[in-house]
Design a protein around this motif. Structure first.
Motif, PDB file in Angstrom:
ATOM      1  N   UNK A 217       0.815  -1.213   0.000  1.00 13.53           N
ATOM      2  CA  UNK A 217       0.000   0.000   0.000  1.00 13.53           C
ATOM      3  C   UNK A 217       0.849   1.263   0.000  1.00 13.53           C
ATOM      4  N   UNK A 218       2.001   1.244   0.690  1.00 17.58           N
ATOM      5  CA  UNK A 218       2.832   2.444   0.816  1.00 17.58           C
ATOM      6  C   UNK A 218       3.466   2.868  -0.501  1.00 17.58           C
ATOM      7  N   UNK A 219       3.462   1.991  -1.518  1.00 20.19           N
ATOM      8  CA  UNK A 219       4.055   2.334  -2.815  1.00 20.19           C
ATOM      9  C   UNK A 219       3.043   2.968  -3.766  1.00 20.19           C
ATOM     10  N   UNK A 220       1.769   2.992  -3.390  1.00 17.34           N
ATOM     11  CA  UNK A 220       0.733   3.554  -4.252  1.00 17.34           C
ATOM     12  C   UNK A 220       0.713   5.079  -4.134  1.00 17.34           C
ATOM     13  N   UNK A 221       0.690   5.742  -5.296  1.00 13.99           N
ATOM     14  CA  UNK A 221       0.546   7.192  -5.310  1.00 13.99           C
ATOM     15  C   UNK A 221      -0.942   7.530  -5.345  1.00 13.99           C
ATOM     16  N   UNK A 222      -1.416   8.182  -4.294  1.00 11.30           N
ATOM     17  CA  UNK A 222      -2.841   8.502  -4.177  1.00 11.30           C
ATOM     18  C   UNK A 222      -3.117  10.003  -4.314  1.00 11.30           C
TER      19      UNK A 222
ATOM     20  N   UNK B  69      -9.760   8.067 -10.578  1.00 10.21           N
ATOM     21  CA  UNK B  69      -9.091   7.001 -11.329  1.00 10.21           C
ATOM     22  C   UNK B  69      -9.351   5.655 -10.676  1.00 10.21           C
ATOM     23  N   UNK B  70      -9.277   5.612  -9.342  1.00 13.26           N
ATOM     24  CA  UNK B  70      -9.571   4.361  -8.633  1.00 13.26           C
ATOM     25  C   UNK B  70     -11.002   3.901  -8.880  1.00 13.26           C
ATOM     26  N   UNK B  71     -11.928   4.852  -8.904  1.00 13.17           N
ATOM     27  CA  UNK B  71     -13.326   4.493  -9.140  1.00 13.17           C
ATOM     28  C   UNK B  71     -13.516   3.924 -10.547  1.00 13.17           C
ATOM     29  N   UNK B  72     -12.781   4.465 -11.536  1.00 12.87           N
ATOM     30  CA  UNK B  72     -12.854   3.910 -12.884  1.00 12.87           C
ATOM     31  C   UNK B  72     -12.281   2.494 -12.926  1.00 12.87           C
ATOM     32  N   UNK B  73     -11.195   2.288 -12.185  1.00 10.78           N
ATOM     33  CA  UNK B  73     -10.606   0.955 -12.102  1.00 10.78           C
ATOM     34  C   UNK B  73     -11.583  -0.011 -11.440  1.00 10.78           C
ATOM     35  N   UNK B  74     -12.274   0.469 -10.423  1.00  8.10           N
ATOM     36  CA  UNK B  74     -13.275  -0.350  -9.740  1.00  8.10           C
ATOM     37  C   UNK B  74     -14.375  -0.781 -10.708  1.00  8.10           C
ATOM     38  N   UNK B  75     -14.841   0.158 -11.533  1.00  9.44           N
ATOM     39  CA  UNK B  75     -15.879  -0.167 -12.519  1.00  9.44           C
ATOM     40  C   UNK B  75     -15.399  -1.233 -13.497  1.00  9.44           C
ATOM     41  N   UNK B  76     -14.139  -1.096 -13.937  1.00 10.22           N
ATOM     42  CA  UNK B  76     -13.584  -2.077 -14.867  1.00 10.22           C
ATOM     43  C   UNK B  76     -13.442  -3.438 -14.199  1.00 10.22           C
ATOM     44  N   UNK B  77     -13.055  -3.449 -12.936  1.00  6.97           N
ATOM     45  CA  UNK B  77     -12.925  -4.715 -12.198  1.00  6.97           C
ATOM     46  C   UNK B  77     -14.278  -5.414 -12.082  1.00  6.97           C
ATOM     47  N   UNK B  78     -15.307  -4.628 -11.787  1.00 10.23           N
ATOM     48  CA  UNK B  78     -16.654  -5.200 -11.665  1.00 10.23           C
ATOM     49  C   UNK B  78     -17.084  -5.818 -12.992  1.00 10.23           C
TER      50      UNK B  78
ATOM     51  N   UNK C  52     -12.471  -6.576  -3.272  1.00 12.66           N
ATOM     52  CA  UNK C  52     -11.271  -6.491  -2.444  1.00 12.66           C
ATOM     53  C   UNK C  52      -9.978  -6.493  -3.268  1.00 12.66           C
ATOM     54  N   UNK C  53     -10.105  -6.779  -4.577  1.00 14.48           N
ATOM     55  CA  UNK C  53      -8.935  -6.784  -5.446  1.00 14.48           C
ATOM     56  C   UNK C  53      -8.725  -5.445  -6.159  1.00 14.48           C
ATOM     57  N   UNK C  54      -9.621  -4.492  -5.932  1.00 15.86           N
ATOM     58  CA  UNK C  54      -9.544  -3.216  -6.645  1.00 15.86           C
ATOM     59  C   UNK C  54      -8.225  -2.507  -6.358  1.00 15.86           C
ATOM     60  N   UNK C  55      -7.830  -2.412  -5.091  1.00 15.48           N
ATOM     61  CA  UNK C  55      -6.614  -1.687  -4.751  1.00 15.48           C
ATOM     62  C   UNK C  55      -5.368  -2.400  -5.265  1.00 15.48           C
TER      63      UNK C  55
END
Length: 268
Positions: A119-124, A167-176, A183-186
């Protein structure tokens, strides 16, 4: 994860390594530039200290003593974990100071290769107070590889926390859509230290520059250079706008091509 949890991680990354040492690198102007745009800089001193308290004490000495502050350009402070690969200026945390000892920037995620899945390597993203320069600001760009500092103009600031959340929310939509568990979104969130950057234009080009390598101007910028940089910035902004429009126009076409390819594979 909701936005407030995401923001909390952005502002307070959970670093993994407590057993660390601090390296302080002092970079100096070694010769004036051949023109008004560029000058040479090189690392001249490098010290190791056991804790931040000692580092803070020594920073005052470096800035205050002539034997250290003459021609000083910048001070880089690296937090380095023991038993980890810290080659090529990798770090867990980094602070950057100008020649007066003022904090110019600091990292917001780990740059260690071994932390890449953590988690610490993610740029948020950065909060407004963590973004020191805005579009239109004249800055200096430190190229460590070529050991030069060059004048430039900011075209785009680093991503904010709100932009990274989108951007995370878009990734979440693609994952769905792909049937990937929530739980794999992050795990699939793909922004890292290289994404923490400014888009900067010089006289001829535009490039992304690490946030920790952008400085306020240390010498006056002649009007003729300033005008050329502003013109370069406008051109870069236009290219950026055109690229974004072309990207939006091509997305639906790309999806159609992908679907056609999938249909072809299914027919074989």
């Amino acid at each position: 994860m909701n936005f407030e949890e995401f923001k909390s991680l952005a502002l307070n990354p959970q670093y993994l390594h407590d057993n660390v040492v601090y390296r302080v690198d002092l970079h100096y102007i070694v010769e004036p530039g051949k023109n008004d745009l560029e000058f040479s800089v090189s690392k001249r001193h490098s010290f190791l200290y056991p804790d931040l308290k000692t580092v803070e004490f020594m920073l005052k000495r470096f800035v205050g003593k002539e034997m250290f502050n003459k021609d000083l350009f910048a001070i880089y402070v690296y937090e380095l974990p023991f038993n980890k690969d810290v080659e090529n200026n990798l770090y867990q945390r980094l602070w950057v100071y100008d020649n007066r000892g003022d904090l110019i920037s600091q990292s917001v995620c780990s740059a260690l290769v071994e932390d890449i899945d953590q988690s610490c390597a993610k740029f948020r993203g950065r909060s407004p107070r963590q973004i020191f320069f805005q579009p239109g600001d004249i800055v200096e760009i430190y190229d460590h590889y070529n050991k030069t500092v060059q004048a430039g103009i900011v075209v785009e600031s680093p991503l904010t926390i709100e932009q990274c959340w989108k951007i995370r929310e878009r990734i979440k939509e693609e994952c769905i859509k792909e049937g990937i568990p929530a739980e794999e979104v992050d795990y699939n969130y793909y922004l890292y230290i290289t994404d923490d950057s400014y888009l900067v234009a010089d006289i001829d080009n535009q490039t992304t520059v690490r946030t920790t390598n952008v400085f306020p101007v240390s010498v006056p910028v002649p009007d003729k250079i300033r005008e050329r940089l502003i013109t370069s910035s406008r051109s870069a902004q236009k290219r950026l706008t055109d690229n974004n429009q072309n990207k939006r126009m091509s997305e639906s076409t790309a999806l159609k091509r992908l679907q056609s390819f999938i249909n072809l594979l299914n027919s074989l």
